[in-house]
Enzyme design. Structure first.
Site, PDB file in Angstrom:
ATOM      1  N   GLY A  23       0.798  -1.220   0.000  1.00 19.43           N
ATOM      2  CA  GLY A  23       0.000   0.000   0.000  1.00 19.43           C
ATOM      3  C   GLY A  23       0.833   1.273   0.000  1.00 19.43           C
ATOM      4  O   GLY A  23       0.359   2.310   0.467  1.00 19.43           O
ATOM      5  N   ARG A  76     -15.520 -15.021  -9.761  1.00 19.87           N
ATOM      6  CA  ARG A  76     -15.044 -13.648  -9.999  1.00 19.87           C
ATOM      7  C   ARG A  76     -16.204 -12.649 -10.096  1.00 19.87           C
ATOM      8  O   ARG A  76     -16.155 -11.555  -9.548  1.00 19.87           O
ATOM      9  CB  ARG A  76     -14.212 -13.626 -11.285  1.00 19.87           C
ATOM     10  N   MET A 101      -3.811  -7.377  -7.090  1.00 16.44           N
ATOM     11  CA  MET A 101      -3.278  -8.459  -7.923  1.00 16.44           C
ATOM     12  C   MET A 101      -4.356  -9.473  -8.320  1.00 16.44           C
ATOM     13  O   MET A 101      -4.109 -10.676  -8.297  1.00 16.44           O
ATOM     14  CB  MET A 101      -2.096  -9.128  -7.217  1.00 16.44           C
ATOM     15  N   ARG A 102      -5.539  -8.977  -8.632  1.00 15.59           N
ATOM     16  CA  ARG A 102      -6.619  -9.842  -9.129  1.00 15.59           C
ATOM     17  C   ARG A 102      -7.114  -9.264 -10.429  1.00 15.59           C
ATOM     18  O   ARG A 102      -7.223  -8.044 -10.569  1.00 15.59           O
ATOM     19  CB  ARG A 102      -7.807  -9.798  -8.170  1.00 15.59           C
ATOM     20  N   LEU A 104      -9.900  -8.150 -12.863  1.00 16.77           N
ATOM     21  CA  LEU A 104     -11.285  -7.711 -12.679  1.00 16.77           C
ATOM     22  C   LEU A 104     -12.155  -8.278 -13.793  1.00 16.77           C
ATOM     23  O   LEU A 104     -11.705  -8.455 -14.931  1.00 16.77           O
ATOM     24  CB  LEU A 104     -11.340  -6.185 -12.685  1.00 16.77           C
ATOM     25  N   ASN A 118      -5.023   2.074 -13.287  1.00 12.88           N
ATOM     26  CA  ASN A 118      -4.065   1.088 -12.772  1.00 12.88           C
ATOM     27  C   ASN A 118      -2.660   1.666 -12.895  1.00 12.88           C
ATOM     28  O   ASN A 118      -2.374   2.414 -13.826  1.00 12.88           O
ATOM     29  CB  ASN A 118      -4.160  -0.205 -13.586  1.00 12.88           C
ATOM     30  N   HIS A 120       1.435   0.499 -13.069  1.00 10.55           N
ATOM     31  CA  HIS A 120       2.229  -0.693 -13.366  1.00 10.55           C
ATOM     32  C   HIS A 120       3.710  -0.311 -13.417  1.00 10.55           C
ATOM     33  O   HIS A 120       4.061   0.699 -14.026  1.00 10.55           O
ATOM     34  CB  HIS A 120       1.782  -1.290 -14.699  1.00 10.55           C
ATOM     35  N   ASP A 156      -3.118  -5.184 -17.424  1.00  8.47           N
ATOM     36  CA  ASP A 156      -2.078  -4.190 -17.744  1.00  8.47           C
ATOM     37  C   ASP A 156      -2.142  -3.785 -19.218  1.00  8.47           C
ATOM     38  O   ASP A 156      -1.136  -3.822 -19.933  1.00  8.47           O
ATOM     39  CB  ASP A 156      -0.681  -4.761 -17.397  1.00  8.47           C
ATOM     40  N   GLU A 185       6.427   6.251  -9.022  1.00  6.60           N
ATOM     41  CA  GLU A 185       5.002   5.912  -8.875  1.00  6.60           C
ATOM     42  C   GLU A 185       4.300   6.858  -7.912  1.00  6.60           C
ATOM     43  O   GLU A 185       3.203   7.346  -8.190  1.00  6.60           O
ATOM     44  CB  GLU A 185       4.842   4.474  -8.372  1.00  6.60           C
TER      45      GLU A 185
HETATM   46  C1  GAR Z   1       3.327  -1.221  -7.419  1.00  9.40           C
HETATM   47  O1  GAR Z   1       4.686  -1.166  -7.751  1.00  9.40           O
HETATM   48  C2  GAR Z   1       2.454  -1.356  -8.651  1.00  9.40           C
HETATM   49  O2  GAR Z   1       3.005  -0.710  -9.756  1.00  9.40           O
HETATM   50  C3  GAR Z   1       2.415  -2.860  -8.852  1.00  9.40           C
HETATM   51  O3  GAR Z   1       2.285  -3.362  -7.557  1.00  9.40           O
HETATM   52  C4  GAR Z   1       3.027  -2.538  -6.671  1.00  9.40           C
HETATM   53  C5  GAR Z   1       2.212  -2.313  -5.425  1.00  9.40           C
HETATM   54  O4  GAR Z   1       2.979  -1.692  -4.443  1.00  9.40           O
HETATM   55  N1  GAR Z   1       1.345  -3.241  -9.721  1.00  9.40           N
HETATM   56  C6  GAR Z   1       1.443  -4.188 -10.648  1.00  9.40           C
HETATM   57  O5  GAR Z   1       2.432  -4.889 -10.798  1.00  9.40           O
HETATM   58  C7  GAR Z   1       0.207  -4.367 -11.524  1.00  9.40           C
HETATM   59  N2  GAR Z   1       0.455  -5.294 -12.549  1.00  9.40           N
HETATM   60  P1  GAR Z   1       2.304  -0.957  -3.219  1.00  9.40           P
HETATM   61  O6  GAR Z   1       1.333  -1.968  -2.587  1.00  9.40           O
HETATM   62  O7  GAR Z   1       3.433  -0.640  -2.300  1.00  9.40           O
HETATM   63  O8  GAR Z   1       1.596   0.268  -3.716  1.00  9.40           O
END
Ligand code: GAR
Length: 215
Positions: A23, A76, A101-102, A104, A118, A120, A156, A185
């Site tokens: 998070g 789902r 990580m699911r 939708l 989203n 990535h 993605d 990010e």
């Molecule tokens: C982030 O780096 C995000 O870009 C990635 O999960 C991480 C979550 O980190 N998302 C993906 O890989 C989507 N395919 P966080 O829980 O610390 O925000």
């Protein structure tokens, strides 16, 4: 008397944030909303994992947060109906996937079409999926980056709102690259959310035209 924080201000549009893990992006959104860099409030946080530290971050910020257990639903579609119900009840305008990580369901995407973002940790369409940082390093890429895009029915995949490149240095490890990507990010996700909320993203097929924010 304590002053009402900007994050809790009811006059800003409501965000719903879906998370599965640490998070840190949720935290960046909460911080941006608290300091007024993002004119929005996080109205609800949902995790598909009971032990996600994201839930504690939300609670610390005074945001309603819940674990919705995928195992408690028939499939789902049923799970996503429960998510839609909670997000609608909170009056959510934009849904932010922050390490959720699911996949939708098409039903969820249809319901919030054009309103699900989203983030990535790669320059899509390179390195989609859950192991993007590992995959970029294993490929020997010299540059990777961050993508914020509208979610569609594929993982993605949807139209890109913004991207920022991050160089991969010689000797880079997964941990050092993760730290570099996170810094980007945490800066760009609130910006992308604000762009969408302001109606400054014009989507035509895969292409998204961005109008600059008024000064
Ligand atoms: C982030 O780096 C995000 O870009 C990635 O999960 C991480 C979550 O980190 N998302 C993906 O890989 C989507 N395919 P966080 O829980 O610390 O925000």
């Amino acid at each position: 008397m304590p002053t009402k924080s900007r994050q809790s201000s009811g006059r800003f549009p409501a965000l719903g944030v879906l998370c599965s893990g640490q998070g840190t992006n949720l935290q960046a959104i909460l911080d941006a909303a608290r300091t007024g860099r993002l004119r929005a409030r996080v109205a609800v946080v949902i995790s598909d994992r009971a032990d996600a530290p994201a839930l504690a971050r939300a609670k610390r910020a005074g945001v309603p947060a819940s674990f919705v257990d995928p195992k408690a639903y028939a499939g789902r579609e049923a799970y996503d109906r429960a998510l839609i119900e909670r997000l609608e009840r909170a009056g959510v305008r934009v849904v932010c996937l922050a390490g959720f990580m699911r996949m939708l369901s098409p039903r969820f995407i249809r319901h919030f079409r054009g309103r699900v973002l989203n983030i990535h940790p790669a320059l899509l369409p390179a390195f989609p999926g859950a192991q993007a940082i590992h995959d970029a390093l294993a490929w020997g890429a010299k540059v990777t980056g961050v993508t914020v895009h509208l979610a569609d029915e594929q993982i993605d995949h949807g139209p890109i709102i913004l991207q920022e490149a991050v160089p991969i240095a010689p000797g880079e490890t997964q941990a050092t690259l993760l730290a570099k990507l996170h810094r980007v990010e945490h800066r760009v996700y609130p910006q992308a959310i604000q762009t969408l909320l302001d109606g400054r993203a014009a989507v035509r097929g895969r292409r998204v035209g961005i109008r600059r924010a008024p000064r």
